[in-house]
Design a protein around this motif. Structure first.
Motif, PDB file in Angstrom:
ATOM      1  N   ALA A  71       0.678  -1.390  -0.114  1.00  0.00           N
ATOM      2  CA  ALA A  71       0.175  -0.104   0.000  1.00  0.00           C
ATOM      3  C   ALA A  71       1.051   1.242  -0.018  1.00  0.00           C
ATOM      4  O   ALA A  71       0.385   2.527  -0.014  1.00  0.00           O
ATOM      5  N   GLY A  72       1.977   1.136  -0.291  1.00  0.00           N
ATOM      6  CA  GLY A  72       3.116   2.258  -0.177  1.00  0.00           C
ATOM      7  C   GLY A  72       3.548   2.941   1.211  1.00  0.00           C
ATOM      8  O   GLY A  72       3.912   4.019   1.291  1.00  0.00           O
ATOM      9  N   VAL A  73       3.211   2.109   2.381  1.00  0.00           N
ATOM     10  CA  VAL A  73       3.479   2.584   3.680  1.00  0.00           C
ATOM     11  C   VAL A  73       4.378   1.902   4.494  1.00  0.00           C
ATOM     12  O   VAL A  73       4.600   0.686   4.361  1.00  0.00           O
ATOM     13  N   GLU A  74       5.219   2.600   5.041  1.00  0.00           N
ATOM     14  CA  GLU A  74       6.653   1.982   5.884  1.00  0.00           C
ATOM     15  C   GLU A  74       6.037   1.774   7.365  1.00  0.00           C
ATOM     16  O   GLU A  74       5.005   2.322   7.867  1.00  0.00           O
ATOM     17  N   LEU A  75       6.833   0.872   8.036  1.00  0.00           N
ATOM     18  CA  LEU A  75       6.627   0.582   9.365  1.00  0.00           C
ATOM     19  C   LEU A  75       7.583   0.757  10.299  1.00  0.00           C
ATOM     20  O   LEU A  75       8.786   0.547   9.936  1.00  0.00           O
ATOM     21  N   LEU A  76       7.408   1.528  11.488  1.00  0.00           N
ATOM     22  CA  LEU A  76       8.531   1.404  12.252  1.00  0.00           C
ATOM     23  C   LEU A  76       7.980   1.173  13.794  1.00  0.00           C
ATOM     24  O   LEU A  76       6.953   1.853  14.364  1.00  0.00           O
ATOM     25  N   ALA A  77       8.465   0.266  14.578  1.00  0.00           N
ATOM     26  CA  ALA A  77       7.961   0.079  15.779  1.00  0.00           C
ATOM     27  C   ALA A  77       9.215   0.709  16.741  1.00  0.00           C
ATOM     28  O   ALA A  77      10.461   0.427  16.718  1.00  0.00           O
ATOM     29  N   VAL A  78       8.953   0.892  18.197  1.00  0.00           N
ATOM     30  CA  VAL A  78       9.596   1.455  19.121  1.00  0.00           C
ATOM     31  C   VAL A  78       9.256   1.120  20.359  1.00  0.00           C
ATOM     32  O   VAL A  78       8.142   0.842  20.587  1.00  0.00           O
ATOM     33  N   THR A  79      10.317   0.529  21.199  1.00  0.00           N
ATOM     34  CA  THR A  79      10.283   0.176  22.322  1.00  0.00           C
ATOM     35  C   THR A  79      11.049   0.855  23.421  1.00  0.00           C
ATOM     36  O   THR A  79      11.667   1.757  22.949  1.00  0.00           O
ATOM     37  N   GLU A  80      10.582   0.894  24.697  1.00  0.00           N
ATOM     38  CA  GLU A  80      11.229   1.655  25.620  1.00  0.00           C
ATOM     39  C   GLU A  80      12.402   1.052  26.367  1.00  0.00           C
ATOM     40  O   GLU A  80      12.698   1.446  27.314  1.00  0.00           O
ATOM     41  N   GLY A  81      12.924  -0.093  25.874  1.00  0.00           N
ATOM     42  CA  GLY A  81      13.947  -0.624  26.941  1.00  0.00           C
ATOM     43  C   GLY A  81      15.117  -0.097  26.327  1.00  0.00           C
ATOM     44  O   GLY A  81      15.475   0.654  25.482  1.00  0.00           O
ATOM     45  N   PRO A  82      16.105  -0.432  27.192  1.00  0.00           N
ATOM     46  CA  PRO A  82      17.605   0.013  27.327  1.00  0.00           C
ATOM     47  C   PRO A  82      18.323  -0.624  25.891  1.00  0.00           C
ATOM     48  O   PRO A  82      18.158  -1.818  25.542  1.00  0.00           O
ATOM     49  N   THR A  83      18.700   0.259  24.980  1.00  0.00           N
ATOM     50  CA  THR A  83      19.334  -0.059  23.705  1.00  0.00           C
ATOM     51  C   THR A  83      19.925  -1.337  23.617  1.00  0.00           C
ATOM     52  O   THR A  83      19.732  -2.131  22.712  1.00  0.00           O
ATOM     53  N   GLU A  84      21.074  -1.541  24.250  1.00  0.00           N
ATOM     54  CA  GLU A  84      21.789  -2.712  24.117  1.00  0.00           C
ATOM     55  C   GLU A  84      21.202  -4.050  24.462  1.00  0.00           C
ATOM     56  O   GLU A  84      21.442  -4.823  23.742  1.00  0.00           O
ATOM     57  N   SER A  85      20.487  -3.905  25.662  1.00  0.00           N
ATOM     58  CA  SER A  85      19.707  -5.136  25.707  1.00  0.00           C
ATOM     59  C   SER A  85      18.702  -5.372  24.981  1.00  0.00           C
ATOM     60  O   SER A  85      18.807  -6.777  24.527  1.00  0.00           O
ATOM     61  N   VAL A  86      17.999  -4.629  24.429  1.00  0.00           N
ATOM     62  CA  VAL A  86      17.078  -4.912  23.273  1.00  0.00           C
ATOM     63  C   VAL A  86      17.596  -5.408  22.052  1.00  0.00           C
ATOM     64  O   VAL A  86      17.196  -6.229  21.330  1.00  0.00           O
ATOM     65  N   ARG A  87      18.655  -4.748  21.772  1.00  0.00           N
ATOM     66  CA  ARG A  87      19.514  -5.054  20.472  1.00  0.00           C
ATOM     67  C   ARG A  87      20.052  -6.394  20.638  1.00  0.00           C
ATOM     68  O   ARG A  87      19.925  -7.312  19.724  1.00  0.00           O
ATOM     69  N   LYS A  88      20.419  -6.866  21.773  1.00  0.00           N
ATOM     70  CA  LYS A  88      20.997  -8.227  22.114  1.00  0.00           C
ATOM     71  C   LYS A  88      19.718  -9.299  21.748  1.00  0.00           C
ATOM     72  O   LYS A  88      19.826 -10.269  21.182  1.00  0.00           O
ATOM     73  N   TYR A  89      18.547  -8.885  22.293  1.00  0.00           N
ATOM     74  CA  TYR A  89      17.436  -9.838  22.043  1.00  0.00           C
ATOM     75  C   TYR A  89      17.137  -9.659  20.546  1.00  0.00           C
ATOM     76  O   TYR A  89      16.848 -11.060  20.272  1.00  0.00           O
ATOM     77  N   PHE A  90      17.085  -8.856  19.794  1.00  0.00           N
ATOM     78  CA  PHE A  90      16.727  -8.839  18.546  1.00  0.00           C
ATOM     79  C   PHE A  90      17.942  -9.534  17.387  1.00  0.00           C
ATOM     80  O   PHE A  90      17.459  -9.972  16.348  1.00  0.00           O
ATOM     81  N   ARG A  91      18.978  -9.721  17.935  1.00  0.00           N
ATOM     82  CA  ARG A  91      20.062 -10.406  17.241  1.00  0.00           C
ATOM     83  C   ARG A  91      19.678 -11.670  17.278  1.00  0.00           C
ATOM     84  O   ARG A  91      20.215 -12.536  16.637  1.00  0.00           O
ATOM     85  N   MET A  92      19.309 -12.269  18.524  1.00  0.00           N
ATOM     86  CA  MET A  92      18.893 -13.825  18.733  1.00  0.00           C
ATOM     87  C   MET A  92      17.762 -14.101  17.971  1.00  0.00           C
ATOM     88  O   MET A  92      17.328 -14.987  17.552  1.00  0.00           O
ATOM     89  N   ARG A  93      16.577 -12.966  17.779  1.00  0.00           N
ATOM     90  CA  ARG A  93      15.401 -13.175  17.370  1.00  0.00           C
ATOM     91  C   ARG A  93      15.125 -11.908  16.360  1.00  0.00           C
ATOM     92  O   ARG A  93      14.408 -11.146  16.484  1.00  0.00           O
ATOM     93  N   PRO A  94      15.685 -11.954  14.986  1.00  0.00           N
ATOM     94  CA  PRO A  94      15.358 -11.066  14.369  1.00  0.00           C
ATOM     95  C   PRO A  94      13.992 -10.563  13.899  1.00  0.00           C
ATOM     96  O   PRO A  94      13.150 -11.468  13.672  1.00  0.00           O
ATOM     97  N   PRO A  95      13.579  -9.373  14.105  1.00  0.00           N
ATOM     98  CA  PRO A  95      12.267  -8.963  14.032  1.00  0.00           C
ATOM     99  C   PRO A  95      11.510  -9.129  12.773  1.00  0.00           C
ATOM    100  O   PRO A  95      10.407  -8.823  12.615  1.00  0.00           O
TER     101      PRO A  95
END
Length: 223
Positions: A71-95
């Motif tokens: 439909a020509g729309v992009e998507l961005l999600a934001v979480t409120e967690g600390p950057t490094e711990s959330v980044r480690k989480y998503f390295r294990m589980r690519p979103p």
């Protein structure tokens, strides 16, 4: 402040507040200006990965993203967690979607998503509301009980990448974030808003907009 008192959320027709946030799904940063003049944006402001509802929603948004792209729309999600711990989480589980982090909740305040303080009235609501939004728990439970049940059921926290989020101290006002979705047009104007649940009725806590609702909003807004 009583549970029904809150600043008004940013409304359709208003200019979307600017932001600049670190990405946790990839390297770099993301700003509203990256989309302005180029593409409409669905901005999903969620709690951090300690929240089982938001973890599930981020996974589901991968399918939503594909539909929005058509439909020509992009998507961005934001979480409120600390950057490094959330980044480690998503390295294990690519979103499979773009995810940014805001450890100080600046964007949540800018968009005025409900962040009720932990007043006695709000604590009472959390204790008395009975929910089971994913249908997985054996019965409707209080907000805190069903989140704990789902974390145990999903075995969240059993690998090191989960531990920082599971064990970190949580500021009470951050813990009470009510998620918001904002459809922003190419000019940077908010065209549609979906707030998870009002702060004086928690019966829809953990219930997010469906793909059909999001796509219908995009069509109606002509973005």
């Amino acid at each position: 402040m009583a549970p029904s008192e809150s600043r008004p959320t940013v409304q359709p027709g208003q200019e979307a507040p600017d932001f600049l946030l670190p990405l946790v799904s990839e390297d770099g940063e993301v700003a509203l200006g990256d989309y302005r003049g180029r593409s409409p944006l669905l901005l999903a402001l969620l709690r951090s990965i300690w929240c089982p509802f938001c973890r599930r929603h981020i996974t589901r948004l991968a399918e939503t993203r594909l539909k929005l792209e058509r439909a020509g729309v992009e998507l961005l999600a934001v979480t409120e967690g600390p950057t490094e711990s959330v980044r480690k989480y998503f390295r294990m589980r690519p979103p499979r979607i773009r995810v940014a982090s805001d450890s100080e909740c600046h964007i949540y305040r800018a968009y005025d998503v409900p962040m009720p303080p932990p007043t006695p009235e709000y604590k009472q609501l959390r204790a008395t509301a009975r929910i089971n939004p994913t249908g997985e728990a054996p019965e409707p439970m209080s907000l805190d009980a069903v989140q704990t049940w789902l974390r145990n059921h999903n075995r969240f926290g059993e690998i090191p990448e989960d531990q920082p989020e599971l064990l970190r101290p949580t500021r009470p006002d951050f813990n009470n974030i009510h998620a918001g979705h904002f459809l922003i047009d190419r000019a940077g104007v908010v065209r549609w808003v979906h707030i998870e649940t009002p702060i004086d009725d928690l019966s829809r806590y953990g219930v997010f907009p469906t793909d059909d609702e999001i796509l219908a909003a995009a069509r109606a807004a002509g973005v």
